[in-house]
Design an enzyme around this catalytic site. Sequence first.
Site, PDB file in Angstrom:
ATOM      1  N   VAL A   1       7.336  -0.100   8.737  1.00 31.72           N
ATOM      2  CA  VAL A   1       6.425   0.306   7.987  1.00 31.72           C
ATOM      3  C   VAL A   1       5.125   0.320   7.533  1.00 31.72           C
ATOM      4  O   VAL A   1       4.733  -0.784   7.975  1.00 31.72           O
ATOM      5  CB  VAL A   1       7.127  -0.239   6.087  1.00 31.72           C
ATOM      6  CG1 VAL A   1       6.551   0.559   4.812  1.00 31.72           C
ATOM      7  CG2 VAL A   1       9.139  -0.287   6.320  1.00 31.72           C
TER       8      VAL A   1
ATOM      9  N   LYS B   1       6.090   1.555  16.738  1.00 29.83           N
ATOM     10  CA  LYS B   1       5.447   2.621  17.881  1.00 29.83           C
ATOM     11  C   LYS B   1       6.996   3.095  18.843  1.00 29.83           C
ATOM     12  O   LYS B   1       6.692   3.851  19.202  1.00 29.83           O
ATOM     13  CB  LYS B   1       4.811   1.902  18.847  1.00 29.83           C
ATOM     14  CG  LYS B   1       3.512   1.054  18.792  1.00 29.83           C
ATOM     15  CD  LYS B   1       2.731   0.777  20.008  1.00 29.83           C
ATOM     16  CE  LYS B   1       2.064   1.221  20.779  1.00 29.83           C
ATOM     17  NZ  LYS B   1       1.185   2.634  20.273  1.00 29.83           N
ATOM     18  N   GLY B   2       8.004   2.590  18.551  1.00 32.44           N
ATOM     19  CA  GLY B   2       8.593   2.810  19.481  1.00 32.44           C
ATOM     20  C   GLY B   2       9.614   3.926  18.604  1.00 32.44           C
ATOM     21  O   GLY B   2       9.871   5.409  18.362  1.00 32.44           O
TER      22      GLY B   2
ATOM     23  N   ASN C   1      -3.871   2.854  27.254  1.00 34.88           N
ATOM     24  CA  ASN C   1      -4.873   3.073  27.004  1.00 34.88           C
ATOM     25  C   ASN C   1      -5.942   2.707  27.976  1.00 34.88           C
ATOM     26  O   ASN C   1      -5.791   2.282  29.453  1.00 34.88           O
ATOM     27  CB  ASN C   1      -6.006   3.204  26.057  1.00 34.88           C
ATOM     28  CG  ASN C   1      -5.919   2.056  24.905  1.00 34.88           C
ATOM     29  OD1 ASN C   1      -5.619   0.602  26.244  1.00 34.88           O
ATOM     30  ND2 ASN C   1      -5.861   1.151  24.306  1.00 34.88           N
TER      31      ASN C   1
ATOM     32  N   LEU D   1      -7.116   8.411  27.012  1.00 35.18           N
ATOM     33  CA  LEU D   1      -8.841   8.461  26.651  1.00 35.18           C
ATOM     34  C   LEU D   1      -9.658   8.826  25.261  1.00 35.18           C
ATOM     35  O   LEU D   1     -10.682   8.793  25.523  1.00 35.18           O
ATOM     36  CB  LEU D   1      -9.702   8.752  28.159  1.00 35.18           C
ATOM     37  CG  LEU D   1      -9.545   8.386  29.486  1.00 35.18           C
ATOM     38  CD1 LEU D   1     -10.236   9.047  29.954  1.00 35.18           C
ATOM     39  CD2 LEU D   1      -9.814   6.668  29.727  1.00 35.18           C
TER      40      LEU D   1
ATOM     41  N   GLY E   1      -9.722  12.517  26.692  1.00 29.18           N
ATOM     42  CA  GLY E   1      -8.676  13.811  27.234  1.00 29.18           C
ATOM     43  C   GLY E   1      -7.732  12.585  27.979  1.00 29.18           C
ATOM     44  O   GLY E   1      -7.704  11.198  27.165  1.00 29.18           O
TER      45      GLY E   1
ATOM     46  N   GLY F   1      -1.511   8.083  19.613  1.00 27.21           N
ATOM     47  CA  GLY F   1      -0.687   7.294  21.327  1.00 27.21           C
ATOM     48  C   GLY F   1       0.172   7.276  21.319  1.00 27.21           C
ATOM     49  O   GLY F   1       1.203   8.501  22.257  1.00 27.21           O
ATOM     50  N   ASP F   2       1.146   6.996  20.301  1.00 23.88           N
ATOM     51  CA  ASP F   2       2.441   7.131  19.966  1.00 23.88           C
ATOM     52  C   ASP F   2       3.025   8.720  19.795  1.00 23.88           C
ATOM     53  O   ASP F   2       4.154   9.114  20.869  1.00 23.88           O
ATOM     54  CB  ASP F   2       3.470   6.228  18.989  1.00 23.88           C
ATOM     55  CG  ASP F   2       2.960   5.341  18.702  1.00 23.88           C
ATOM     56  OD1 ASP F   2       2.419   5.095  19.722  1.00 23.88           O
ATOM     57  OD2 ASP F   2       2.504   4.502  17.996  1.00 23.88           O
TER      58      ASP F   2
ATOM     59  N   THR G   1      -2.284  15.497  15.630  1.00 22.88           N
ATOM     60  CA  THR G   1      -1.830  14.679  14.882  1.00 22.88           C
ATOM     61  C   THR G   1      -3.105  14.047  13.858  1.00 22.88           C
ATOM     62  O   THR G   1      -2.975  12.803  12.874  1.00 22.88           O
ATOM     63  CB  THR G   1      -1.221  13.132  15.489  1.00 22.88           C
ATOM     64  OG1 THR G   1      -0.991  12.528  16.357  1.00 22.88           O
ATOM     65  CG2 THR G   1       0.347  14.271  15.986  1.00 22.88           C
TER      66      THR G   1
END
Length: 307
Positions: free
Chosen positions: A15, A43-44, A180, A222, A226, A259-260, A290
């Site tokens: 959460v 993240k999962g 990253n 990045l 990109g 990123g996720d 997002t």
Amino acid sequence: MQQDIQVTIVGSSNVDITALMARLPGPGETVLADSYQLSPGGKGANQALAAQLAGAATEFIGAVGKDSHSEVALGQLDGAGVKLDRVARSSQPTGVAIIQVDSGAENSIAVVSGANSTMTDQAVKAAGAIDGILVLQGEIPASGIKAAMDAATDRIVLNLAPVIELDRDYLLKANPLVVNEHEAEAVLHQLNPHLGLRFNGRYERLAAMLIEEGITSVVITLGASGCLVADKFPAENGGAQVRPLPAAKVKAVDTTGAGDAFTGALAARLANGEDLVQAAEFAGKFAALTVQAHGAQASYPRSLENL
């Protein structure tokens, strides 16, 4: 009737407690926040939702507590149709991420693992067979990551964030490794601790060196610049081929979970038969959508019409 699973995410569910503020506090400083929100994250779980929304039948394998936070943690996954049959209920509390976001969309995050810490090799083995492309991150114990890799029957997408210690043989199972620029350098030094290099923006060389160390394919994200996609040249040529892919130009208000979103969407497109460059191009567009709204899972696009 349950559709055959194309992507399985083994990983964390949290959460998120997000505070929005003009600027992030410095060490020892208190800053008044404008507002806060409670939302699902981890993240999962983020990657599982992204994969499902990007068009792949997805299963999430993880652990939550027997507390009220568990309903928040799993609510969006359940609503989107992610398979949750093998999410364990732990005596540990549901994981929590404490997030600060400033007016420039920069963030800082502290994670309390809670139930995610129970995703050891024993828990993963108890979950049974893993179907489709396997996606992993660094928010569960290394023993659980290795057990999932051992059970995989398809390619493995390894988003080693945060970077944790893994044996070389397991790092080399990644296809692709998604990291990253900072994580990429940390992984390279795991593979070859004798390197004294600092790349200072030479990320194409960093990607090439990861391939030269034996990883089959690499995607280095990045942010607004990109990503780089790297894999091996055909055997007769040797070496690595690295391709930069530009980011979509958007105004970011909150980069939490972007990123996720990228990793989950990438896995979904790989599962649907696209090559790595095609999948990364789509994932970049998906992630760009997002960052234009606050929150992680709440900001993920529910329609692919604009992609």
